[in-house]
Each structure stands twice: as structure tokens, then as C-alpha cells.
Enzyme design. Structure first.
Site, PDB file in Angstrom:
ATOM      1  N   PHE A 183       0.857  -1.105   0.017  1.00 32.91           N
ATOM      2  CA  PHE A 183       0.008   0.018   0.033  1.00 32.91           C
ATOM      3  C   PHE A 183       0.858   1.181  -0.060  1.00 32.91           C
ATOM      4  O   PHE A 183       2.172   1.187   0.645  1.00 32.91           O
ATOM      5  CB  PHE A 183      -0.769   0.057   1.131  1.00 32.91           C
ATOM      6  CG  PHE A 183      -1.967   1.117   1.147  1.00 32.91           C
ATOM      7  CD1 PHE A 183      -3.161   0.728   0.527  1.00 32.91           C
ATOM      8  CD2 PHE A 183      -1.837   2.150   2.197  1.00 32.91           C
ATOM      9  CE1 PHE A 183      -4.190   1.768   0.527  1.00 32.91           C
ATOM     10  CE2 PHE A 183      -2.888   3.208   1.949  1.00 32.91           C
ATOM     11  CZ  PHE A 183      -3.896   2.976   1.404  1.00 32.91           C
ATOM     12  N   SER A 185       1.378   3.992   1.514  1.00 34.90           N
ATOM     13  CA  SER A 185       1.867   4.508   2.629  1.00 34.90           C
ATOM     14  C   SER A 185       2.847   3.816   3.474  1.00 34.90           C
ATOM     15  O   SER A 185       3.573   4.055   4.546  1.00 34.90           O
ATOM     16  CB  SER A 185       0.706   4.806   3.535  1.00 34.90           C
ATOM     17  OG  SER A 185       0.060   3.740   4.164  1.00 34.90           O
ATOM     18  N   LYS A 186       2.901   2.723   3.034  1.00 27.30           N
ATOM     19  CA  LYS A 186       3.905   1.269   3.682  1.00 27.30           C
ATOM     20  C   LYS A 186       5.442   1.849   3.486  1.00 27.30           C
ATOM     21  O   LYS A 186       5.595   2.582   2.510  1.00 27.30           O
ATOM     22  CB  LYS A 186       3.675  -0.072   3.500  1.00 27.30           C
ATOM     23  CG  LYS A 186       2.278  -0.394   3.469  1.00 27.30           C
ATOM     24  CD  LYS A 186       1.769  -0.175   4.713  1.00 27.30           C
ATOM     25  CE  LYS A 186       0.194  -0.792   5.048  1.00 27.30           C
ATOM     26  NZ  LYS A 186      -0.418  -0.664   6.309  1.00 27.30           N
ATOM     27  N   PRO A 187       6.252   1.419   4.309  1.00 30.04           N
ATOM     28  CA  PRO A 187       7.589   1.562   4.377  1.00 30.04           C
ATOM     29  C   PRO A 187       8.301   1.211   2.780  1.00 30.04           C
ATOM     30  O   PRO A 187       9.025   1.954   2.353  1.00 30.04           O
ATOM     31  CB  PRO A 187       8.431   0.683   5.224  1.00 30.04           C
ATOM     32  CG  PRO A 187       7.376   0.549   6.285  1.00 30.04           C
ATOM     33  CD  PRO A 187       5.961   0.391   5.553  1.00 30.04           C
TER      34      PRO A 187
END
Length: 372
Positions: A183, A185-187
């Protein structure tokens, strides 16, 4: 101008040449489903984690679902997990007719309390599903030991912890399955939905590959129940582009998170701002930089007025959610409930500058003093 909560624009600017070229390559060859970038990314991610197998899938949710299906999960089977997580963790269990069994979290890390798991095991327990909340892996050795004693599988929900290390091993290569999300916004994120499954078990890997393409062992030969769970070639190309500086981004996240922690440690105790603890044998990639405050709504409002965005991960634990409370059966999980009332996440990105961090902390000090 308001500070971005997650700065994807700066990241893209740094990687634009590579990402654009990789996208153009996919547009040129036109293999939008299961194109060559899919296998290339799987090989790169397997190498990164040290896992034998990587299977890219349509989302982090799909990764968890497919992992359970590969285990031949049956209706009525139970999975022990945390209530302090996004709904997808429990959702996939229920979608397959299973029962999520919630145990409380550690108050200082917000991860599942491994010492409570064994008491929750019943004859119907099939798996344990810990979550690497906020970017820090749970106590996986302890969890794996409990699982081994009872013949259970462990599925690491690493949607927030990809890139993190635990006792010198990478998240997603710590148990039966590791499942992560790409997704945005993930790292490590793509520009849509995506995810991956990791395992060292050849049979589980083969089952997962078949399940993600509607249960096919070869074209139009459906040997098992499956789903449409493939990750698009374009999204794989984007993640390949982002991998080029991912080691740098992880190092930045560790440093920025540590600086946040040090700045918070210097604040007066009277503000009652509580930091999360990062255990000595692991690190945290800070998918969200989260702390706990009193009078959260007032603090958030003051920060918003100062141009500092915040978020709450998560405002209500699953055992108190309208749908999932039927599985909690009225149980009290005090650490999860208290965390849900107090947690708040601050802006966090690999490109966050020290001056921006300073602005966040100064605004936080002002907001907590006014709201106290």
C-alpha cells in the site's frame, strides 16, 4: 503550508527517472498481468529477506488470505491474534469461516503479548497471527516456540514491518509465512494495491502460487480453490524502482525514529507523552511514528491548527468493533483499550528533515500544554 503526513512526492522526485523508465518498459511490452517484472520483483524480495520463496499478490489482505488458504484452513478453525491492528488481520480469518481469538498487547510496544498466547490455545487453534505494528516485529522466537509445542503455523502480518530486523533476521523471514503490503503509505509501497507472501516451505509456496491464479496448477487446470490475487506488472515495476534506494530509506527511518525518540525523552514528564519502546534485539522502521498522549482530540486539533497532520492507528480495538465484538464475547483487553484511547501518529517519512521534526515537536509541546 501544512507538513505532509507521509511525503510520497519527495520520494518520487528522487526516483522519478527510474520509476518512469520502468513504467514505460511495461507499457512497451504490454504484459500487464504476470509480466517479467513480477518474477524479477519476487527474486529481488526473496533475496532481500533471505526467504526461499516470494509470491507477489494483489494486496496485503490477499497475502494473509492466501496464506490461510494454503494451510487448508477450515470453517471453525481458530487463529490467535491481536485486537490492536487494522481489520484486515481478523477479516481474512472470518472470510474463510474461521474464528479470530484475541489476546491483549504489551503496553509498551503495542504488539501482541506472547506470554498470553498459550493460554488461548484450544483444540480448534490452527495458527497464530502476530502483527509487526508500527514497524517493529513482535516476539517471534517466543511465538514460534509456542506454535512448535502445539503444532501450529505462524503467519507474520508484516504489513507495517517490511524492512525491519529481528535478531539480525529480516521481517517476513521469521515464521511459516510472512505477509506484507505495498500500500502506498507502507515502508515499501507501490502506487496502488500490492502485497507479497514469503515462505521457506516449498509446498506452501506452490499452494500460494496456485491459489493466487484461481487455483490453477497450469492454465485451465484448477487443482484447488483459488482467488484472483495477482499483483499487477505495473505495480511490481514501481516497487522495483523503489527498491533501488530502500536500504537508504530504512536507514533514514531508523535514524529519524531515533531522533524523534530522543527529542521526546527530553520533554517534561508532566506532559505525559509516552513513547513506544523498541526492544534491544530488534529495530523499528516506523511505518507510523506513534506515541501516546492525554486529551488526544484537543492535542490533534491544536496540531492541525499549527499545520501538523496526525492520524490514529487505531481508535477502536477489534474486539470492540460492531462486527468483531461477537468474537471478543465481551472480553476486557485493557492494554489494547487504553492504547486505542491514547495513541497518535506524527508525520513520518524517509525524507523528513530535522527542521521539520523540530517543528513537529515544538507544536506537540505547545498542544499538550494547552490541552492539559
Amino acid at each position: 503550508m501544512s507538513l505532509p503526513f507521509i511525503d510520497l512526492k519527495s520520494q518520487y522526485a528522487a526516483l522519478k527517472t527510474s520509476i518512469d523508465a520502468r513504467i514505460q518498459r511495461v507499457l512497451d511490452h504490454g504484459q500487464y498481468i504476470m509480466g517479467p517484472e513480477v518474477k524479477e520483483l519476487e527474486q529481488a524480495l526473496a533475496t532481500y529477506t533471505g526467504a526461499k520463496h516470494c509470491i507477489t499478490v494483489a494486496s496485503g489482505t490477499e497475502a494473509l488470505l492466501i496464506a490461510l488458504m494454503a494451510l487448508d484452513f477450515k470453517p471453525g478453525d481458530e487463529v490467535i491474534t491481536t485486537p490492536f491492528t487494522f481489520a484486515a488481520t481478523a477479516e481474512v480469518i472470518v472470510l474463510l469461516g474461521g474464528v479470530p481469538v484475541f489476546v491483549d498487547i504489551e503496553p509498551d510496544t503495542c504488539n501482541i503479548d506472547a506470554s498470553l498466547i498459550e493460554a488461548a490455545i484450544t483444540p480448534r487453534t490452527r495458527a497464530i497471527m502476530p502483527v509487526g505494528l508500527y514497524g517493529q516485529v513482535a516476539d517471534m522466537d517466543e511465538i514460534n516456540a509456542v506454535a512448535a509445542r502445539h503444532g501450529l503455523a505462524v503467519i507474520e502480518d508484516a504489513a507495517q514491518s517490511f524492512g525491519a530486523s529481528y535478531k539480525s533476521r529480516k521481517s517476513c523471514n521469521l515464521s511459516t509465512f510472512g505477509c506484507t503490503s505495498f500500500f502506498p503509505s507502507k515502508p515499501l509501497g507501490c502506487y496502488g494495491d500490492g502485497g507479497a507472501i514469503f515462505t521457506n516451505d516449498d509446498a506452501m509456496a506452490q499452494a500460494s502460487r496456485e491459489i493466487r491464479v484461481h487455483g490453477q496448477s497450469q492454465r485451465y487446470t484448477h487443482t484447488r480453490l483459488g482467488v484472483g490475487g495477482r499483483m499487477d506488472t505495473l505495480q511490481c515495476a514501481i516497487v522495483l524502482g523503489k527498491l533501488e534506494r530502500f536500504d537508504w530509506e530504512v536507514a533514514q527511518r531508523l535514524a529519524i525514529g531515533e531522533r524523534y525518540q530522543q527529542l521526546l525523552a527530553e520533554l517534561p514528564a508532566s506532559l505525559n507523552i509516552q513513547r513506544l519502546v523498541v526492544r534491544d534485539d530488534r529495530d523499528c522502521v516506523w511505518a507510523q511514528f506513534t506515541l501516546s498522549v492525554d486529551h488526544r482530540e484537543q492535542v490533534q486539533q491544536r496540531l492541525q491548527e499549527a499545520g501538523i497532520p496526525t492520524a490514529i492507528h487505531y481508535p477502536k480495538p477489534l474486539h470492540q468493533q460492531p462486527f468483531y465484538q461477537r468474537y471478543g464475547q465481551g472480553q476486557s483487553l485493557p492494554h489494547s483499550e487504553r492504547a486505542a484511547r491514547r495513541v497518535m501518529s506524527l508525520p513520518m517519512s524517509a525524507d523528513l528533515a530535522p527542521a521539520q521534526q523540530d517543528s513537529v515537536i515544538q507544536a506537540l509541546i505547545a498542544a499538550t500544554r494547552v490541552s492539559a
